[in-house]
Design an enzyme around this catalytic site. Structure first.
Site, mmCIF file in Angstrom:
data_model
loop_
_atom_site.group_PDB
_atom_site.id
_atom_site.type_symbol
_atom_site.label_atom_id
_atom_site.label_comp_id
_atom_site.label_asym_id
_atom_site.label_seq_id
_atom_site.Cartn_x
_atom_site.Cartn_y
_atom_site.Cartn_z
ATOM 1 N N GLY B 47 39.912 -13.267 -14.290
ATOM 2 C CA GLY B 47 38.675 -13.073 -15.046
ATOM 3 C C GLY B 47 38.202 -11.657 -14.763
ATOM 4 O O GLY B 47 38.005 -11.281 -13.601
ATOM 5 N N ALA B 48 38.023 -10.871 -15.835
ATOM 6 C CA ALA B 48 37.761 -9.440 -15.656
ATOM 7 C C ALA B 48 36.593 -9.154 -14.704
ATOM 8 O O ALA B 48 36.746 -8.356 -13.770
ATOM 9 C CB ALA B 48 37.548 -8.790 -17.031
ATOM 10 N N GLN B 196 44.322 -21.782 -18.152
ATOM 11 C CA GLN B 196 42.972 -21.553 -17.614
ATOM 12 C C GLN B 196 41.930 -22.424 -18.320
ATOM 13 O O GLN B 196 40.909 -22.771 -17.724
ATOM 14 C CB GLN B 196 42.571 -20.076 -17.770
ATOM 15 C CG GLN B 196 43.332 -19.114 -16.876
ATOM 16 C CD GLN B 196 44.528 -18.509 -17.580
ATOM 17 O OE1 GLN B 196 45.081 -19.108 -18.499
ATOM 18 N NE2 GLN B 196 44.938 -17.334 -17.159
ATOM 19 N N ASP B 237 38.819 -8.430 -21.644
ATOM 20 C CA ASP B 237 39.324 -7.696 -20.481
ATOM 21 C C ASP B 237 39.148 -6.198 -20.659
ATOM 22 O O ASP B 237 39.042 -5.455 -19.684
ATOM 23 C CB ASP B 237 40.784 -8.057 -20.216
ATOM 24 C CG ASP B 237 40.881 -9.486 -19.722
ATOM 25 O OD1 ASP B 237 40.808 -10.406 -20.554
ATOM 26 O OD2 ASP B 237 40.955 -9.679 -18.497
ATOM 27 N N ASN B 247 41.942 -9.264 -24.876
ATOM 28 C CA ASN B 247 41.531 -10.468 -24.147
ATOM 29 C C ASN B 247 42.770 -11.351 -23.985
ATOM 30 O O ASN B 247 43.850 -11.039 -24.492
ATOM 31 C CB ASN B 247 40.398 -11.185 -24.898
ATOM 32 C CG ASN B 247 39.788 -12.315 -24.075
ATOM 33 O OD1 ASN B 247 39.479 -12.124 -22.906
ATOM 34 N ND2 ASN B 247 39.639 -13.487 -24.656
#
Lengths: 348, 348
Positions: B47-48, B196, B237, B247
């Site tokens: 997760g960014a 995810q 991202d 992303n």
């Protein structure tokens, strides 16, 4: 070796249990038509043309099992068995088409002896299976012309020998192009939730010696956008009269991404897949299967979701005709406008 | 409980090992910055925004580990450590952004004692983590206004508390709308290959009491076409200056299907995700990860493909700005034309 066949020594249907591939190659035999219908529902066998042939053999088996001695009682039994078989899976029209071919043969027969009609039905089922292979080879010849040397092709689900009696539809096209010496590479959509791509198509491509890479279904757009893909190929479970295509879930998103990147998407399916009675794809019944297929990897496999999780699991979607460049049938490749083109091949 | 945090008693980074969810909840501790960098690469944390905070803590840890007694030797060590951390993952710009914030602090500091700069760096890392939560709450407030009572929302990947220090980006928006009393239902893209969605987003939604169903990524188009979905939400991202969004793989196909069905797709990301130096998305580096993630379900898990199979595994794709209805940031919701809008919020 055939995906599904009639064993006339043992008088049974024999088929590859596709749920066990690629780990294990196992053939199973059915001497009871209800078990054969269950094998369609449980996806021991899948793929619209293979389902059609299995349904035909199942009805021939029901005839064989009948103990009726009057012709009327016999016909009633067969019609009742046909309803059981028809209920196995709703979307692929080949199932209804094959059952209907046998019922028509029965109705047209002047025989008054159930034994004679049993022979007629078995012969017709065998004819459907033989024709399927011939049909696939003709589709492959038409379709292979669409493939150029050096093409990278995205392929969805499994449409190979395992989806038919033998040879395959969309994958059969790719296979013939490869045998003709064209260098092709396949990006194999894994095809969640049941992974027919990663399990079955990859297994077939290994055997044919065709180079491939498996990708997550959601990665197709990445490769299409990057110019890495020249063609998209898939099969069909039912085609409406206007060319809308019901096929394995994900075909719509794949076709849309192909269209957005000017990559032609081709559907390969026999004429028996066309449902001329449905004006468009919105009328095609879409099967929703058990949520367990999404929540677990393969039946009885590892749970991937938290306890208590629920899922939705439509097995097919409808790709509108505007996203499809051509439909490859055994008669010819049909191009837009599809309504006109599909009507014309109906007459051929 | 936070996804990633600094333990000032033990002087270590503590984070949830997200690879083990939803089966097991385990927190791991790192006292070595290289191990912390490896934890980013191996997706213990992902997760960014969470990657950004972890990178900041990792660099603060590197400072703590330094035995240099001259200021120049110390600064050289930190710059060398920053390169190790920057190499952990290429696509999320938050990683580079967080490292750059710490390096700037170091360069601006007039302290001549490494010990003082170590404090400065740790404080800045803690500030990044705290700010992340505040930023998420502000994004949630802007974004929740976009959600109507009764909405069904498709959500891709995980953008919840687990993708950030706490609260989340796109999932944080949905969570706030739910807490505001709006009835929402989430269709959770499972998000192959690392799942995810099925593993992490479903786990969070269970905890928040938000109704959801997991779907295969390739089924999103089916629900969008059937009118069952009112909004699509995802994170980012990296966002280029023109609003193209890198992303999680699959975001492009999802956004395209939303666009094709006139369903608005919203990206939710902090301003730190915007890379003003890249004119458009084609310049964003896309990480390709190990093929094992596609060929097996989870690391060390069940093989789904035949022996010898190969795969391609791009971890991200780029969604062109034309497919995005709005970008929700902590400052406001930016609407097209994005190049202008993103430039304006840069000045705010």
């Amino acid at each position: 070796m055939r995906t599904v066949e009639w064993d006339s020594t043992k008088n049974c249907i024999r088929m590859i249990d596709q749920r066990l591939l690629p780990g294990r190659f196992v053939q199973v035999e059915f001497t009871d038509y209800q078990q054969a219908a269950n094998s369609i529902r449980d996806m021991v066998v899948r793929g619209a043309p293979a389902i059609g042939a299995t349904a035909a053999f199942a009805l021939a088996l029901a005839a064989r099992q009948s103990k009726a001695d009057s012709i009327n009682a016999f016909k009633n039994e067969i019609e009742s068995a046909s309803r059981v078989i028809l209920n196995a899976r709703p979307t692929a029209v080949n199932l209804a088409w094959a059952v209907s071919r046998l019922l028509t043969k029965m109705q047209e027969s002047k025989a008054q002896d159930p034994g004679q009609i049993k022979e007629v039905l078995l012969l017709e089922a065998q004819r459907i299976a033989e024709e399927d292979i011939e049909t696939n080879l003709r589709m492959a010849e038409h379709g292979a012309k669409l493939i150029d040397d050096g093409d990278t092709i995205i392929h969805h689900c499994n449409t190979g020998a395992l989806a038919t009696v033998d040879w395959g539809t969309a994958l059969g096209v790719i296979r013939l192009a490869h045998e003709q010496g064209k260098r092709v590479r396949v990006l194999v959509d894994e095809t969640r939730p049941r992974l027919q791509g990663a399990r079955l198509t990859a297994w077939e491509l290994e055997r044919y010696g065709i180079p491939y890479d498996i990708i997550s279904d959601n990665a197709a757009g990445y490769f299409l956008r990057n110019g890495a893909v020249q063609k998209v190929f898939f099969g069909a479970d039912r085609i409406a009269a206007n060319g809308d295509v019901a096929n394995k879930i994900g075909t719509y998103m794949l076709s849309l991404a192909a269209f957005d990147n000017h990559v032609p998407a081709f559907c390969v399916a026999p004429v028996s897949t066309i449902d001329y009675e449905l004006a468009n794809g919105s009328l095609i019944p879409i099967e929703e299967r058990s949520m367990d297929e999404v929540l677990n990897i393969q039946a009885g496999g590892e749970a991937i979701a938290p306890k208590g999780a629920t899922a939705r699991n439509p097995a097919f979607d409808v790709t509108p005709n505007r996203l499809i460049r051509g439909i490859v049938t055994e008669k010819c490749v049909v191009y837009p406008p599809f309504e006109k083109g599909l009507k014309e091949i109906h007459k051929l």
